[in-house]
Design a protein around this motif. Structure first.
Motif: not given
Length: 336
Positions: A137-141, A329-336
Motif C-alpha cells: 500500500y502506498v498512500a499520502a501521509k 488508516d483503515a487500509r494500513l490496519k491490514l499491515f500492522r
C-alpha cells in the motif's frame, strides 16, 4: 516553491519520484502505461492474480492497494502509486527482493517512503505452503492534529473549514514572501482558514532564534501577529546585522507594537520560551519539516502552498466522506 532548506531527503525503496501519482484523479492513475493490460471495474484494476485498488477521496487518489502473486506484479502496482514508468520497474523489483525488505514484509510493516514524510508505504508477505501472496500500500501521509505542538499563535475561527499549520523562520526570505502574500489572504478568510504558526528557526540564520524568542514574548502579551508583521516589515533592517546589534531593534519593534517593553525585555533576557521553541522544532522534524516555510493543510504537507489547485485537491480529499485519513488508516490496519 523556494524554501530555506534544512537538509536533503533520502529515499527509501523508491526509484523515481514518490508522491508523483498520488492526489491525481483515478482516471489519470488508471491510464498510466504501466497498467496497460489491466481490466478496470470502478476503482479496481485486475490482471491475472494481480489486483490494484485505488482509494479515492474527493476525486483524488490518496492510496493504492496492491495484491499480487509475484514481486514483478507487486512492483508494477506500487509503481502505479508512485507514477513510475516501465524502465523503473526492474530496479524497484530488485529493491523489493532485498533480504532485509522481504524479512520486514513477512512481519508486515508500515513506514514513510522518505524523510520528507509526505507518503507512506506498507508491505506484507504471507506464505501458505509453497505459495506467497504479496500486498503493498502506498498512500499520502495525513498527520493527525495531535502530532503538532500546542501554540497560542492561532488566527481564524475554530469552526473554519480548513486548518493550516505553518512552520516558519523570521529570517527566511521565503517566509517573508509567504507572510506578505499568502498569509494575508488566509488571515482575511477566518471562516475558511484557521492558521497555526510554529517556530522553526534554522541554525544557519544567526538572528532567527532571537526573533523567534522575541515573537513568543510578544505572544505572551497577546501581540504575536502584529509583532510578526513588524519583524517581516523591517526584515531588510535587522536580518543582515550582527546578533548583538539586533537586540535593541527587537525592543524597538516591541515598543512600536504597543508592548510593555519592560516585561518584554525581561522575557527575552530570561529566554522564557526557549524550551517551547525547541519543542516546536523537534515536532516539526518529526512530521517531516526540512525547510521553511512548510505548510500543512488538514494534516497534509503541501508541495506548494500558493498552488490553488493543490489546495483544492487536498481540501476536497480531507473533507470528503469518508475522508482521506479514514480511508488510509483503515487500509494500513491490514499491515500492522
Amino acid at each position: 516553491m523556494p524554501r530555506c532548506r534544512l537538509f536533503a531527503a533520502a529515499v527509501f525503496l523508491t526509484v523515481g519520484s514518490a508522491h508523483a501519482q498520488l492526489w491525481q484523479t483515478p482516471q489519470a492513475t488508471a491510464a498510466q502505461a504501466i497498467l496497460n493490460g489491466y481490466a478496470a471495474q470502478g476503482n479496481v484494476l485486475t490482471r491475472g492474480d494481480s489486483t490494484v485498488t485505488l482509494d479515492v477521496a474527493g476525486n483524488a487518489v490518496v492510496g493504492v492497494y496492491v495484491q499480487a502473486a509475484s514481486l514483478g506484479d507487486l512492483a508494477r502496482g506500487i509503481g502505479a502509486g508512485w507514477g513510475l514508468v516501465e524502465a523503473d520497474l526492474p530496479k524497484l523489483q530488485a529493491n523489493l527482493a532485498a533480504p532485509r525488505v522481504l524479512d520486514a514484509a513477512r512481519q508486515g510493516f508500515v513506514d514513510v517512503t522518505s524523510d520528507d514524510m509526505t507518503d507512506v508505504v506498507a508491505l506484507k508477505a504471507t506464505t501458505t505452503g509453497t505459495k506467497t501472496v504479496y500486498a503493498a500500500y502506498v498512500a499520502a501521509k495525513v498527520w493527525p492534529d495531535n502530532t503538532f505542538p500546542v501554540t497560542k499563535n492561532v488566527t481564524g475561527r475554530a469552526t473554519a473549514s480548513d486548518t493550516l499549520r505553518i512552520f516558519s523562520d523570521f529570517q527566511c526570505p521565503y517566509c517573508r514572501q509567504m507572510w506578505q502574500v499568502a498569509a494575508q489572504g488566509w488571515e482575511a478568510a477566518p471562516d475558511t482558514y484557521r492558521a497555526y504558526h510554529y517556530q522553526f528557526p534554522l541554525t544557519r540564520h544567526r538572528n532567527a532564534l532571537a526573533a523567534a524568542e522575541a515573537s513568543e514574548c510578544a505572544s505572551a502579551q497577546g501581540k504575536f501577529w502584529p509583532y510578526a508583521d513588524a519583524l517581516f516589515a523591517a526584515y531588510d533592517t535587522w536580518t543582515p546585522l550582527e546578533p548583538k546589534a539586533v537586540s535593541p531593534l527587537l525592543t524597538t519593534y516591541a515598543k512600536t507594537t504597543g508592548l510593555d517593553t519592560a516585561a518584554f525585555t525581561a522575557c527575552v533576557t530570561a529566554h522564557t520560551f526557549r524550551s517551547s521553541i525547541d519543542a516546536q522544532i523537534r515536532a516539526g522534524i518529526a512530521v517531516g519539516v526540512q525547510a521553511t516555510p512548510t505548510v500543512y493543510l488538514n494534516g497534509v504537507k503541501l508541495d506548494d502552498y500558493s498552488d490553488a489547485d493543490e489546495l483544492a485537491r487536498v481540501h476536497a480529499a480531507t473533507t470528503a466522506t469518508p475522508d482521506a485519513a479514514t480511508l488510509i488508516d483503515a487500509r494500513l490496519k491490514l499491515f500492522r
